[in-house]
Design an enzyme around this catalytic site. Structure first.
Site, PDB file in Angstrom:
ATOM      1  N   SER A  54       0.873  -1.186   0.000  1.00 28.69           N
ATOM      2  CA  SER A  54       0.000   0.000   0.000  1.00 28.69           C
ATOM      3  C   SER A  54       0.902   1.226   0.000  1.00 28.69           C
ATOM      4  O   SER A  54       2.090   1.125   0.358  1.00 28.69           O
ATOM      5  CB  SER A  54      -0.839  -0.007   1.286  1.00 28.69           C
ATOM      6  OG  SER A  54      -1.449   1.255   1.510  1.00 28.69           O
TER       7      SER A  54
ATOM      8  N   TYR B 105      -2.022  -1.137  10.384  1.00 27.95           N
ATOM      9  CA  TYR B 105      -1.964  -1.270   8.920  1.00 27.95           C
ATOM     10  C   TYR B 105      -0.639  -0.731   8.381  1.00 27.95           C
ATOM     11  O   TYR B 105       0.024  -1.367   7.562  1.00 27.95           O
ATOM     12  CB  TYR B 105      -3.153  -0.498   8.332  1.00 27.95           C
ATOM     13  CG  TYR B 105      -3.405  -0.701   6.862  1.00 27.95           C
ATOM     14  CD1 TYR B 105      -4.178  -1.767   6.406  1.00 27.95           C
ATOM     15  CD2 TYR B 105      -2.906   0.187   5.916  1.00 27.95           C
ATOM     16  CE1 TYR B 105      -4.445  -1.934   5.058  1.00 27.95           C
ATOM     17  CE2 TYR B 105      -3.159   0.024   4.570  1.00 27.95           C
ATOM     18  CZ  TYR B 105      -3.930  -1.040   4.140  1.00 27.95           C
ATOM     19  OH  TYR B 105      -4.185  -1.202   2.795  1.00 27.95           O
TER      20      TYR B 105
HETATM   21  P1  NAD Z   1     -11.450  -6.177   0.109  1.00 27.43           P
HETATM   22  O1  NAD Z   1     -12.032  -6.056   1.467  1.00 27.43           O
HETATM   23  O2  NAD Z   1     -12.270  -5.867  -1.098  1.00 27.43           O
HETATM   24  O3  NAD Z   1     -10.860  -7.645  -0.098  1.00 27.43           O
HETATM   25  C1  NAD Z   1     -10.128  -8.293   0.900  1.00 27.43           C
HETATM   26  C2  NAD Z   1     -10.028  -9.757   0.550  1.00 27.43           C
HETATM   27  O4  NAD Z   1      -9.306 -10.411   1.612  1.00 27.43           O
HETATM   28  C3  NAD Z   1     -11.387 -10.457   0.471  1.00 27.43           C
HETATM   29  O5  NAD Z   1     -11.333 -11.462  -0.524  1.00 27.43           O
HETATM   30  C4  NAD Z   1     -11.536 -11.079   1.856  1.00 27.43           C
HETATM   31  O6  NAD Z   1     -12.403 -12.207   1.887  1.00 27.43           O
HETATM   32  C5  NAD Z   1     -10.092 -11.486   2.099  1.00 27.43           C
HETATM   33  N1  NAD Z   1      -9.783 -11.708   3.505  1.00 27.43           N
HETATM   34  C6  NAD Z   1     -10.027 -10.891   4.560  1.00 27.43           C
HETATM   35  N2  NAD Z   1      -9.621 -11.486   5.701  1.00 27.43           N
HETATM   36  C7  NAD Z   1      -9.112 -12.689   5.344  1.00 27.43           C
HETATM   37  C8  NAD Z   1      -8.542 -13.771   6.054  1.00 27.43           C
HETATM   38  N3  NAD Z   1      -8.421 -13.745   7.398  1.00 27.43           N
HETATM   39  N4  NAD Z   1      -8.132 -14.856   5.377  1.00 27.43           N
HETATM   40  C9  NAD Z   1      -8.290 -14.925   4.031  1.00 27.43           C
HETATM   41  N5  NAD Z   1      -8.813 -13.931   3.301  1.00 27.43           N
HETATM   42  C10 NAD Z   1      -9.220 -12.840   3.948  1.00 27.43           C
HETATM   43  O7  NAD Z   1     -10.135  -5.276   0.176  1.00 27.43           O
HETATM   44  P2  NAD Z   1      -9.185  -4.672  -0.971  1.00 27.43           P
HETATM   45  O8  NAD Z   1      -9.306  -3.205  -0.892  1.00 27.43           O
HETATM   46  O9  NAD Z   1      -9.368  -5.367  -2.265  1.00 27.43           O
HETATM   47  O10 NAD Z   1      -7.770  -5.034  -0.345  1.00 27.43           O
HETATM   48  C11 NAD Z   1      -6.906  -6.005  -0.897  1.00 27.43           C
HETATM   49  C12 NAD Z   1      -5.481  -5.674  -0.493  1.00 27.43           C
HETATM   50  O11 NAD Z   1      -5.126  -4.411  -1.049  1.00 27.43           O
HETATM   51  C13 NAD Z   1      -5.297  -5.531   1.016  1.00 27.43           C
HETATM   52  O12 NAD Z   1      -4.050  -6.096   1.396  1.00 27.43           O
HETATM   53  C14 NAD Z   1      -5.280  -4.042   1.225  1.00 27.43           C
HETATM   54  O13 NAD Z   1      -4.542  -3.669   2.357  1.00 27.43           O
HETATM   55  C15 NAD Z   1      -4.600  -3.585  -0.043  1.00 27.43           C
HETATM   56  N6  NAD Z   1      -4.830  -2.186  -0.384  1.00 27.43           N
HETATM   57  C16 NAD Z   1      -6.085  -1.711  -0.595  1.00 27.43           C
HETATM   58  C17 NAD Z   1      -6.258  -0.374  -0.906  1.00 27.43           C
HETATM   59  C18 NAD Z   1      -7.606   0.209  -1.178  1.00 27.43           C
HETATM   60  O14 NAD Z   1      -7.675   1.445  -1.308  1.00 27.43           O
HETATM   61  N7  NAD Z   1      -8.650  -0.558  -1.292  1.00 27.43           N
HETATM   62  C19 NAD Z   1      -5.145   0.459  -1.015  1.00 27.43           C
HETATM   63  C20 NAD Z   1      -3.889  -0.063  -0.789  1.00 27.43           C
HETATM   64  C21 NAD Z   1      -3.746  -1.394  -0.490  1.00 27.43           C
END
Ligand code: NAD
Length: 264
Positions: free
Chosen positions: A146, A159
Site C-alpha cells: 500500500s 496497517y
Molecule cells: P477487500 O475487502 O475488497 O478484499 C479483501 C479480501 O481479503 C477479500 O477477498 C476477503 O475475503 C479477504 N480476507 C479478509 N480477511 C481474510 C482472512 N483472514 N483470510 C483470508 N482472506 C481474507 O479489500 P481490498 O481493498 O481489495 O484489499 C486487498 C489488499 O489491497 C489488502 O491487502 C489491502 O490492504 C490492499 N490495499 C487496498 C487499498 C484500497 O484502497 N482498497 C489500497 C492499498 C492497499
C-alpha cells in the site's frame, strides 16, 4: 488466446473473492494462468466467480477458504495448489484488512489480526511456495502492500506497521532469490474503491453528515492528487507486467500506483 503470456502457469491470489485480489486474479487468468482463489464470502457467489473466470478465460480454478490468520490452513491451501496444479508459479499476497483508531484506543485483537493477515500470511505462503518455484527455476511473488508501506497516516498504526513490514519482507525475499529466475516485488496502491475503502467512505459520510459522493471526494482530496480512485484492473495490469520477461530484473521494488499520493 494462443499468444497469452501465462498459459501453463498457476497463480494463487490470497484474498481474491473481492476487490483488488479479484481484479488481479482476473487479469492473470486473462493471460492464461490457472487460478487459486482464496478469501471469504458467500459460497454461491464464489462459485459464480470461478465459473465466470473459467468460462471467460478458458482456465482452471480452485478455491480455498483458508483463513490467513491460521498457519495450518495456509499450509493446507498450499498443499491443495500443489496437488491440483503441481505448485504455485505466481504468488500474490493480497489478503488484507483495515481498522481505523487512535493507538491508545486500538483494539489489541485488531492489531494482532492485521499483523497476521496483512504481514505474517505472506511469510507463510512465501516459505511454502519457494521450494517448488526453485525446483522449476521460475517464479513471481507479488506482495500487495500500500502507499501505507511507504508513508503513514494517523489512526492506521497496525496497517502502516504491517505494510511497511511487507515492503521490508519483499526486499529480503528479492535478495534471497536474486540468483534465480524468481522475482519478488511489492505493489503499493493508493485509494481503490473496494469494500475496504467503502467502509471509510461510509464513516466519513456519517461523521460529516455528507452524501456518499461527497465523502468519496473528500477522502480523495486529502491524499490522492489525481482525485480519482485507482482501479483493480489497473493493478491487475501491473501484476501482469511483473510476470513478464521484461520485468525479470525488477527485484525488491515497492511500486506505487497512487494517483500521486507519495509524490507530495
Ligand atoms: P477487500 O475487502 O475488497 O478484499 C479483501 C479480501 O481479503 C477479500 O477477498 C476477503 O475475503 C479477504 N480476507 C479478509 N480477511 C481474510 C482472512 N483472514 N483470510 C483470508 N482472506 C481474507 O479489500 P481490498 O481493498 O481489495 O484489499 C486487498 C489488499 O489491497 C489488502 O491487502 C489491502 O490492504 C490492499 N490495499 C487496498 C487499498 C484500497 O484502497 N482498497 C489500497 C492499498 C492497499
Amino acid at each position: 488466446m494462443q499468444s497469452r503470456s501465462l498459459v501453463g502457469k498457476t497463480a494463487l491470489v490470497t484474498g481474491s473473492t473481492s476487490g483488488i485480489g479479484l481484479g488481479i486474479a482476473r487479469s492473470l487468468a486473462a493471460e492464461g494462468a490457472n487460478i487459486c482463489l482464496n478469501g471469504f464470502g458467500d459460497l454461491q457467489e464464489i462459485a459464480a466467480l470461478r465459473a465466470a473466470i473459467e468460462h471467460e478465460f478458458q482456465v482452471k480454478t480452485i478455491y480455498s477458504n483458508a483463513d490467513m490468520t491460521q498457519t495450518s490452513q495456509i499450509a493446507e491451501m498450499m498443499t491443495q495448489a500443489q496437488n491440483e496444479f503441481g505448485g504455485v508459479d505466481i504468488l500474490v499476497n493480497n489478503a488484507g484488512i483495515q481498522h481505523v483508531a487512535a493507538i491508545e484506543d486500538f483494539p489489541v485483537e485488531k492489531w494482532d489480526a492485521i499483523i497476521a493477515i496483512n504481514l505474517s500470511s505472506a511469510f507463510h505462503t512465501t516459505r511454502l511456495a519457494l521450494p517448488s518455484m526453485r525446483a522449476k527455476n521460475w517464479g513471481r511473488i507479488i506482495n500487495v502492500a500500500s502507499v501505507h508501506g511507504l508513508v503513514a497516516s494517523a489512526q492506521k498504526s497496525a496497517y502502516v506497521a504491517a505494510k511497511h513490514g511487507l515492503v521490508g519482507f519483499t526486499k529480503t525475499t528479492a535478495l534471497e532469490t536474486a540468483d534465480s529466475a524468481i522475482t519478488c516485488n511489492a505493489i503499493c496502491p493508493g485509494f481503490v474503491l473496494t469494500p475496504l475503502v467503502q467502509k471509510q467512505v461510509d464513516a466519513r459520510a456519517e461523521r460529516d453528515n455528507i452524501s456518499n459522493e461527497e465523502a468519496k471526494k473528500s477522502l480523495l482530496s486529502e491524499k490522492q492528487p489525481s482525485g480519482e480512485f485507482v482501479t483493480p484492473e489497473q493493478l491487475g495490469a501491473l501484476a501482469v507486467f511483473f510476470c513478464s520477461d521484461a520485468a525479470t530484473q525488477i527485484r525488491g521494488v515497492a511500486w506505487n500506483m497512487d494517483g500521486g499520493w507519495v509524490a507530495q
